[in-house]
Design a protein around this motif. Structure first.
Motif, PDB file in Angstrom:
ATOM      1  N   HIS A 218     -10.650   2.252  -0.351  1.00  0.00           N
ATOM      2  CA  HIS A 218     -10.133   1.740   0.955  1.00  0.00           C
ATOM      3  C   HIS A 218     -10.736   0.641   1.288  1.00  0.00           C
ATOM      4  O   HIS A 218     -10.157  -0.039   2.134  1.00  0.00           O
ATOM      5  CB  HIS A 218     -10.053   2.729   1.935  1.00  0.00           C
ATOM      6  CG  HIS A 218      -9.527   4.127   1.461  1.00  0.00           C
ATOM      7  ND1 HIS A 218      -7.876   4.182   1.483  1.00  0.00           N
ATOM      8  CD2 HIS A 218      -9.761   5.369   1.139  1.00  0.00           C
ATOM      9  CE1 HIS A 218      -7.563   5.269   0.940  1.00  0.00           C
ATOM     10  NE2 HIS A 218      -8.700   5.927   0.972  1.00  0.00           N
TER      11      HIS A 218
ATOM     12  N   ALA B 146      -7.121  -3.218  -1.189  1.00  0.00           N
ATOM     13  CA  ALA B 146      -6.821  -2.537  -0.305  1.00  0.00           C
ATOM     14  C   ALA B 146      -6.797  -3.378   1.292  1.00  0.00           C
ATOM     15  O   ALA B 146      -5.971  -3.205   2.204  1.00  0.00           O
ATOM     16  CB  ALA B 146      -7.525  -1.392  -0.030  1.00  0.00           C
TER      17      ALA B 146
ATOM     18  N   PHE C  53      -2.606   5.171  -2.855  1.00  0.00           N
ATOM     19  CA  PHE C  53      -3.765   5.914  -2.332  1.00  0.00           C
ATOM     20  C   PHE C  53      -3.093   7.193  -2.016  1.00  0.00           C
ATOM     21  O   PHE C  53      -2.093   7.599  -1.711  1.00  0.00           O
ATOM     22  CB  PHE C  53      -4.251   5.231  -0.864  1.00  0.00           C
ATOM     23  CG  PHE C  53      -4.689   3.907  -0.884  1.00  0.00           C
ATOM     24  CD1 PHE C  53      -5.984   3.440  -0.879  1.00  0.00           C
ATOM     25  CD2 PHE C  53      -3.539   2.863  -0.835  1.00  0.00           C
ATOM     26  CE1 PHE C  53      -6.099   2.083  -1.027  1.00  0.00           C
ATOM     27  CE2 PHE C  53      -3.685   1.561  -0.778  1.00  0.00           C
ATOM     28  CZ  PHE C  53      -5.139   1.083  -0.860  1.00  0.00           C
TER      29      PHE C  53
ATOM     30  N   LEU D 185      -5.305   6.006   7.712  1.00  0.00           N
ATOM     31  CA  LEU D 185      -5.239   4.909   6.619  1.00  0.00           C
ATOM     32  C   LEU D 185      -4.097   3.675   6.687  1.00  0.00           C
ATOM     33  O   LEU D 185      -4.491   2.564   6.709  1.00  0.00           O
ATOM     34  CB  LEU D 185      -4.986   5.630   5.188  1.00  0.00           C
ATOM     35  CG  LEU D 185      -6.139   6.525   4.628  1.00  0.00           C
ATOM     36  CD1 LEU D 185      -5.506   7.400   3.429  1.00  0.00           C
ATOM     37  CD2 LEU D 185      -7.492   5.894   4.509  1.00  0.00           C
TER      38      LEU D 185
ATOM     39  N   ARG E 187       0.741  -1.339  -0.012  1.00  0.00           N
ATOM     40  CA  ARG E 187       0.076  -0.197   0.147  1.00  0.00           C
ATOM     41  C   ARG E 187       0.895   1.264   0.000  1.00  0.00           C
ATOM     42  O   ARG E 187       1.534   1.334   0.970  1.00  0.00           O
ATOM     43  CB  ARG E 187      -0.895  -0.163   1.320  1.00  0.00           C
ATOM     44  CG  ARG E 187      -1.865  -1.055   1.156  1.00  0.00           C
ATOM     45  CD  ARG E 187      -2.954  -1.110   2.342  1.00  0.00           C
ATOM     46  NE  ARG E 187      -2.351  -0.907   3.698  1.00  0.00           N
ATOM     47  CZ  ARG E 187      -2.571  -0.428   4.742  1.00  0.00           C
ATOM     48  NH1 ARG E 187      -3.422   0.360   4.741  1.00  0.00           N
ATOM     49  NH2 ARG E 187      -1.815  -0.510   5.940  1.00  0.00           N
TER      50      ARG E 187
END
Length: 495
Positions: free
Chosen positions: A391, A396, A408, A419, A305
């Protein structure tokens, strides 16, 4: 030595693979059942290996139990155990090419990484714990004047070590070396997808002078051999690296048998946060690309991520995409290859399923996402980058364990931290910033066992490795790893 493409191909043709388990210092052919080990580089069968069932696991645990209860290993002076581990490290160094070639063939890792990174890590691991074997100290707490208290560390007993296929030797070393240094005996079960390098390691242990039964290796699958080891009443400690789902099974096995201690290093969905004041945005982008595509993305700590501040997102993501499109994907035995084959066909299909779900979920595919080199018979995937990822999507949330990056954008540090922590995992994280206060404050707020600042995947054996939340418990590496394989004993003497 000659490490050209041609020389590796010749070595591969001449290489002879082990066929049996390594139990009590010798090869054990097992009960007749076997399974194929298939190379993901071309889909061809490398060899067939004896398949461990309950009987073979019983033999291995019995050998380890005898070696612990009656053999010399736990009773040796720690320095003598250290000398044996140094000899094993030297033998690994001597056989480095064969070991590297074996693991490259069985799991698809580029030979340059197998030889230059994984085998170097294995040698360093055994040498580190060899040197640490006689450095442990006991305690004598201050008590009443008419008493003497001693707190001593004693080897925990028989250790079952179950390791995955993505780093067959590094992860085996992280468990076997400290367990042996502490005076334990070991039954190692590698993944059925990559058993050959571990079986060679077992043979080298005997050649190095480890007493019979001290290091045993059984080849078999998780539902049979892994389960038998997890349930076995003769195993005192179980150390596992692998998926969170399988980790839960081992906790159940412990509860259903002898309440053995279980140490788990599990999955990850690691965030890599790039702030606009990163000291070098080009380096941040290059490292983000390296981190997700190294080892074909088959890495629990992979920074899958990428969280980038909106003001620099285009620049960073464009650089990652450009690197992905120039990455050399191909035959693992070619020293120029930067990304090899995924471990097997069924795993490639799972990764492609995640990619399809990402497309259907509205994420934007920037590059890759397709199978390549299919004519070879191998399991190859183009490096893949998605941005505009939701998300709450599978991209994700789920560990893909492949060369697939999800991007992201964020606008504030608080949003980035929220996050980053919005995951069931907590293995690792990256942070790029030139502000010292930000580095300290954000690192403390990230729920991860390791935080890398202005780098990724850096460190050495002096620092512990492990996760929080559903990424597991306990620590590999460093002196702290010895805590998993020792018991504290209190002796109180009235004077």
């Amino acid at each position: 030595m000659d490490i050209s493409y041609e020389s590796w191909l010749l070595r591969a043709k001449a290489l002879r693979h082990p066929a049996g388990h390594h139990i009590d210092g010798r090869e054990e052919p097992g009960g007749g059942a076997d399974f194929a080990v298939v190379s993901p580089r071309d889909g061809r069968e490398l060899t067939r290996v004896a398949d461990a069932g309950q009987a073979e696991v019983d033999l291995a645990v019995a050998a380890a139990r005898r070696a612990f209860d009656h053999g010399p290993w736990p009773r040796l002076a720690p320095g003598e155990r250290g000398k044996a581990l140094f000899r094993l490290a030297d033998l690994i160094e001597e056989r480095r090419a064969d070991l590297a070639l074996t693991l490259s063939l069985e799991m698809g890792k580029p030979i340059s990484d197998a030889y230059g990174i994984e085998l170097r890590a294995l040698v360093n691991t055994f040498r580190y714990y060899a040197g640490l074997a006689d450095k442990l100290t006991d305690e004598a707490p201050h008590t009443a004047p008419d008493a003497l208290a001693l707190v001593t560390r004693e080897p925990a007993g028989v250790v079952g070590a179950v390791v995955p296929w993505n780093f067959p030797l590094t992860l085996a070393g992280w468990k076997v070396a400290p367990a042996l240094a502490a005076g334990c005996t070991v039954v190692l079960k590698p993944s059925e997808l990559s058993p050959l390098s571990a079986l060679l390691l077992g043979r080298l242990g005997t050649e190095a002078g480890l007493p019979d039964g001290v290091l045993n290796v059984v080849a078999g699958d998780g539902p049979t051999a892994g389960r038998a080891l997890g349930l076995h009443p003769g195993v005192d400690v179980l150390a596992f690296t692998g998926s969170t789902a399988v980790g839960r099974h081992f906790l159940h096995y412990a509860a259903d048998s002898n309440l053995k201690r279980v140490w788990l290093e599990l999955g990850g969905k690691s965030p890599n946060i790039v702030l606009p004041d990163a000291p070098d945005l080009d380096q941040a982008a290059a490292t983000a690309a390296w981190g997700i595509f190294f080892n074909q993305g088959e890495m629990c700590t992979a920074p899958s991520r990428l969280l980038v501040h909106s003001s620099v997102a285009d620049r960073v993501v464009d650089a990652v995409v450009a690197r992905a499109e120039t990455l050399k994907v191909g035959d693992p035995l070619d020293p120029a290859t930067e990304m090899g084959a995924l471990v097997r066909e069924s795993h490639l299909e799972k990764v492609l399923d995640h990619i399809a779900a990402g497309r259907e979920g509205g994420a934007r595919l920037r590059t890759g996402g397709v199978r390549i080199h299919q004519e070879t018979g191998g399991s190859y995937l183009a490096p893949t980058v998605f941005d505009a990822v939701a998300h709450d999507s599978r991209l994700a949330r789920e560990e893909i364990f492949g060369p697939v990056l999800s991007v992201f954008a964020f606008d504030t540090v608080d949003e980035a931290v929220r996050l980053a922590n919005d995951t069931e995992y907590g293995l690792a994280a990256g942070l790029w910033t030139a502000n010292l206060s930000t580095a300290h404050q954000v690192s403390r707020r990230l729920r991860a066992g390791t935080v890398w600042v202005n780098c990724y995947e850096e460190g050495d054996l002096t620092v512990p490795f492990g996760g929080m939340k559903q990424s597991g418990n306990g620590r590999d590496k460093s002196a702290h790893a010895l805590e998993k394989y020792t018991e504290l004993k209190t002796t109180w003497m009235q004077l």
